[in-house]
Design a protein around this motif. Structure first.
Motif, mmCIF file in Angstrom:
data_model
loop_
_atom_site.group_PDB
_atom_site.id
_atom_site.type_symbol
_atom_site.label_atom_id
_atom_site.label_comp_id
_atom_site.label_asym_id
_atom_site.label_seq_id
_atom_site.Cartn_x
_atom_site.Cartn_y
_atom_site.Cartn_z
ATOM 1 N N GLY A 1 -70.740 112.313 87.425
ATOM 2 C CA GLY A 1 -70.399 111.765 86.127
ATOM 3 C C GLY A 1 -70.346 110.257 86.178
ATOM 4 N N PHE B 1 -72.412 114.247 81.077
ATOM 5 C CA PHE B 1 -72.090 113.623 82.366
ATOM 6 C C PHE B 1 -70.921 112.645 82.261
ATOM 7 N N SER B 2 -69.988 112.936 81.365
ATOM 8 C CA SER B 2 -68.801 112.093 81.256
ATOM 9 C C SER B 2 -67.837 112.407 82.393
#
Length: 371
Positions: free
Chosen positions: A180, A353-354
């Motif tokens: 991430g 993809f945080s």
């Protein structure tokens, strides 16, 4: 919860690349959620006094000693090895970014001996290998660790298959965890001459020379285009410089060397397109950083993020080689295409993809290991 993140090497040039970035991102995210997270690594290249934190994360860095001519695998620190038992006992959980080296293997073994909850994350660095040293380390330590850890984190199905092959059967406790990236301020709308960026280690597998060889086709349509090849040298800098000179493009290329995190973000905010022409790249942090800033990105089909980028319209996935790279860059230099891909890149980074999404997956793994 006190979490110790162990990784091989941290240096001002970010020579060890993605695993350090992942460890720092995870540690920062854990601290934001109220946990105590620390970094343990070798250090190299720092002026005195050495840092006791990295980007706000408390860090214990031991001066690296190169005892074998094996790159990162030949580096260690007697002081780190002597302190490993104490350092793991001070943690509630040990998260090791595992490679076949003389740092992460001893730390993971110390955690196993101490009975500490142990999470391994291999970043594609532990795969089937016919090399003699790999076979010895697998027999002595790697298989024992993979089987004894409370969880083993992998990035892609391909990596999972490789881990199963190393241990000789289905790996228990395997959990998929994507990389991430923290939320970033988006780049402004690009202005001025097209600026094409490569920012990664200058290593043969990453094919920076393909980036250089793509330039003439781009310049044929955009004679004022500018190219940046940034990153620490791992054997390809001379080839990059030689190829730039052979093509007569010294005036169009900037080769600034290794950049700090802040400098990388500054370059990304100036870039029209980001290119990583490497092959068999598991899950590159440099690409995630580009997407988070909103830079349309070109990768090859064997990149672990290729399908996500292509399906989201956040850039292009191409066949390896300069021709495919040039064609993709030219398409993304169209203003409308660039703007649409930039929006898609930001949405992809924030949605899939945080760091919040990654931590929401990781923390239950930690909790299970602690139980």
């Amino acid at each position: 919860m006190r979490v110790l993140h162990a990784v091989t090497l941290h240096s001002p040039s970010h020579a060890f690349g993605g695993p350090v970035r992942v460890a720092l991102n995870l540690a920062e995210g854990l601290r934001e959620r109220g946990h105590e997270a620390r970094l343990l690594a070798l250090g190299e290249g720092f002026p005195d006094p050495w840092p006791t934190s990295v980007e706000g994360v408390p860090a214990k860095l031991f001066p690296a000693r190169r005892i074998l001519p094996l790159g990162f695998s030949g580096m260690t620190s007697p002081a780190l090895l002597a302190s490993a038992g104490r350092l793991v006992r001070d943690a509630d959980l040990v998260h090791v970014h595992l490679a076949r080296d003389l740092v992460t293997l001893p730390v993971a073994l110390a955690a196993l001996r101490a009975g500490k909850p142990l999470v391994l994350q291999t970043h594609g660095m532990v795969d089937p290998s016919g090399k003699l040293l790999a076979k010895v380390l697998d027999a002595v330590a790697v298989r024992r660790l993979l089987r004894g850890a409370d969880a083993v984190l992998y990035l892609t199905p391909h990596e999972r298959e490789g881990l199963d092959a190393v241990v000789g059967g289905p790996l228990a406790g395997a959990v998929r965890l994507v990389n991430g990236t923290p939320a970033q301020e988006g780049r402004p709308a690009p202005t001025g001459p097209p600026r094409i960026l490569y920012s990664a280690r200058l290593q043969a597998r990453k094919r920076p020379v393909d980036f250089v060889d793509a330039a003439p086709a781009v310049l044929a349509a955009h004679p004022d285009a500018e190219f940046v090849v940034a990153g620490p040298d791992e054997g390809e800098l001379a080839a990059v410089r030689a190829r730039v000179s052979q093509l007569g493009l010294d005036g169009r290329f900037t080769v600034p060397g290794a950049l700090s995190t802040a400098e990388v973000l500054a370059e990304l905010r100036r870039a029209h397109v980001y290119v990583l022409p490497s092959v068999d790249e598991p899950f590159p942090m440099s690409v995630l950083e580009a997407l988070s800033v909103g830079v349309p990105t070109v990768v090859t089909h064997s990149n672990g993020l290729a399908r996500d980028i292509a399906s989201a319209g956040a850039g292009r996935a191409v066949t390896p080689g300069p021709a495919g790279v040039a064609e993709a860059v030219l398409a993304l230099l169209d203003p409308a295409e660039n703007a649409a891909a930039s929006r898609a890149a930001r949405e992809l980074a924030a949605g899939s993809f945080s760091m919040d999404a990654v931590l929401d997956t990781l923390l239950p793994v930690y909790e299970k290991a602690l139980r």
